[in-house]
Design a protein around this motif. Structure first.
Motif, PDB file in Angstrom:
ATOM      1  N   THR A   1     116.645  -1.523  42.293  1.00 16.98           N
ATOM      2  CA  THR A   1     116.640  -0.683  43.484  1.00 16.98           C
ATOM      3  C   THR A   1     116.496  -1.591  44.701  1.00 16.98           C
ATOM      4  OG1 THR A   1     115.500   0.952  42.156  1.00 16.98           O
ATOM      5  CG2 THR A   1     115.630   1.369  44.507  1.00 16.98           C
ATOM      6  N   LEU A   2     117.604  -1.968  45.289  1.00 19.19           N
ATOM      7  CA  LEU A   2     117.593  -2.935  46.376  1.00 19.19           C
ATOM      8  C   LEU A   2     117.021  -2.354  47.672  1.00 19.19           C
ATOM      9  CD1 LEU A   2     118.276  -5.832  46.257  1.00 19.19           C
ATOM     10  CD2 LEU A   2     120.552  -5.337  47.092  1.00 19.19           C
ATOM     11  N   ASN A   3     117.268  -1.081  47.948  1.00 20.97           N
ATOM     12  CA  ASN A   3     116.733  -0.477  49.180  1.00 20.97           C
ATOM     13  C   ASN A   3     115.212  -0.423  49.143  1.00 20.97           C
ATOM     14  OD1 ASN A   3     119.245  -0.103  50.248  1.00 20.97           O
ATOM     15  ND2 ASN A   3     119.466   1.998  49.484  1.00 20.97           N
ATOM     16  N   ALA A   4     114.628  -0.061  48.026  1.00 17.22           N
ATOM     17  CA  ALA A   4     113.166  -0.012  47.916  1.00 17.22           C
ATOM     18  C   ALA A   4     112.572  -1.422  47.995  1.00 17.22           C
ATOM     19  CB  ALA A   4     112.754   0.669  46.618  1.00 17.22           C
TER      20      ALA A   4
ATOM     21  N   VAL B   1     105.066  -9.257  45.405  1.00 17.95           N
ATOM     22  CA  VAL B   1     105.303  -9.213  43.952  1.00 17.95           C
ATOM     23  C   VAL B   1     105.964  -7.891  43.586  1.00 17.95           C
ATOM     24  CG1 VAL B   1     104.166  -9.129  41.699  1.00 17.95           C
ATOM     25  CG2 VAL B   1     103.503 -10.856  43.366  1.00 17.95           C
ATOM     26  N   ALA B   2     105.501  -6.813  44.187  1.00 16.25           N
ATOM     27  CA  ALA B   2     106.118  -5.513  43.924  1.00 16.25           C
ATOM     28  C   ALA B   2     107.577  -5.504  44.371  1.00 16.25           C
ATOM     29  CB  ALA B   2     105.337  -4.418  44.631  1.00 16.25           C
ATOM     30  N   ALA B   3     107.874  -6.163  45.483  1.00 13.53           N
ATOM     31  CA  ALA B   3     109.262  -6.225  45.954  1.00 13.53           C
ATOM     32  C   ALA B   3     110.144  -6.966  44.964  1.00 13.53           C
ATOM     33  CB  ALA B   3     109.312  -6.892  47.329  1.00 13.53           C
ATOM     34  N   VAL B   4     109.620  -8.035  44.380  1.00 15.75           N
ATOM     35  CA  VAL B   4     110.393  -8.786  43.384  1.00 15.75           C
ATOM     36  C   VAL B   4     110.630  -7.927  42.150  1.00 15.75           C
ATOM     37  CG1 VAL B   4     110.317 -10.770  41.818  1.00 15.75           C
ATOM     38  CG2 VAL B   4     109.694 -11.042  44.215  1.00 15.75           C
ATOM     39  N   VAL B   5     109.593  -7.240  41.683  1.00 21.98           N
ATOM     40  CA  VAL B   5     109.735  -6.384  40.497  1.00 21.98           C
ATOM     41  C   VAL B   5     110.730  -5.261  40.769  1.00 21.98           C
ATOM     42  CG1 VAL B   5     108.502  -4.741  39.023  1.00 21.98           C
ATOM     43  CG2 VAL B   5     107.464  -6.940  39.575  1.00 21.98           C
ATOM     44  N   ILE B   6     110.656  -4.669  41.921  1.00 25.40           N
ATOM     45  CA  ILE B   6     111.575  -3.575  42.268  1.00 25.40           C
ATOM     46  C   ILE B   6     112.998  -4.111  42.395  1.00 25.40           C
ATOM     47  CG2 ILE B   6     112.170  -1.934  44.088  1.00 25.40           C
ATOM     48  CD1 ILE B   6     109.153  -1.558  44.525  1.00 25.40           C
ATOM     49  N   ALA B   7     113.155  -5.329  42.964  1.00 16.86           N
ATOM     50  CA  ALA B   7     114.494  -5.916  43.094  1.00 16.86           C
ATOM     51  C   ALA B   7     115.090  -6.216  41.725  1.00 16.86           C
ATOM     52  CB  ALA B   7     114.432  -7.177  43.931  1.00 16.86           C
ATOM     53  N   VAL B   8     114.278  -6.694  40.788  1.00 17.06           N
ATOM     54  CA  VAL B   8     114.757  -6.982  39.436  1.00 17.06           C
ATOM     55  C   VAL B   8     115.126  -5.681  38.722  1.00 17.06           C
ATOM     56  CG1 VAL B   8     114.057  -7.876  37.174  1.00 17.06           C
ATOM     57  CG2 VAL B   8     113.555  -9.173  39.234  1.00 17.06           C
TER      58      VAL B   8
END
Length: 185
Positions: free
Chosen positions: A65-68, A55-62
């Motif tokens: 920040t694609l690298n994070a 879920v954190a990866a989806v939030v960060i992608a939205v």
């Protein structure tokens, strides 16, 4: 609601009580016992953590920040693979031999190299930690000239059998039956 996987477990338990080998295809690797609640609970907690990381990866992608997001996705994949490996750990048997699956290492001993598999009373590690307690262990004795320090296959205090002495006895008996049958053959 019928749960078919529960009836399969009951059929396995009934077959294990008779010390019969309840499998038609003996060339497949099988674990003759179910994973214990400690192991399943730990894997469930790791999968829960992985879901939060996803879920954190989806939030960060939205957020842009694609690298994070990629790093979070990689961390979640490692957590999921760790949970699956944790569930796969244990002793597996087949007509080819006896396999001990650890978290990082898997070792297979062919039945020709097995001298005996027996249950002994000895100090065992509690949940794999350095602390030892008195318990039972299923040990593998190999046919070798030099005695190797082989850790026990199963113990009454590992993650599969902690607090389940009857399940340990059934699993140890099933593995001993496999060993007796295939060492002779």
């Amino acid at each position: 609601m019928p749960l078919p996987f529960l009836t399969a477990d009951r059929a396995f338990d009934e077959a294990a009580d008779d010390l019969a080998l309840p499998y038609d295809d003996r060339d497949r690797w099988r674990r003759p016992y179910r994973p214990g609640p400690c192991r399943v609970g730990a894997a469930a907690l790791v999968l829960l953590l992985a879901s939060y990381v996803l879920v954190a990866a989806v939030v960060i992608a939205v957020a842009g920040t694609l690298n994070a997001a990629t790093a979070c996705l990689g961390g979640a994949a490692v957590a999921i693979l760790s949970a699956l490996r944790l569930l796969r750990m244990g002793v597996w048997v087949s007509a080819r031999g006896l396999r001990r699956v650890g978290f990082f290492l898997t070792s297979t001993t062919p039945w020709e190299r097995v001298a005996a598999v027996r249950t002994v009373q000895q100090p065992v590690r509690w949940l794999g930690l350095p602390r030892t307690v008195q318990g039972q262990a299923l040990v593998l004795v190999r046919k070798a000239r030099s005695p190797e320090d082989v850790p026990p296959l199963l113990t009454t205090h590992n993650a599969d059998f902690l607090g389940r002495a009857e399940a340990f006895d059934r699993a140890a008996d099933a593995i001993e039956v496999w060993a007796d049958e295939y060492r002779r053959g």
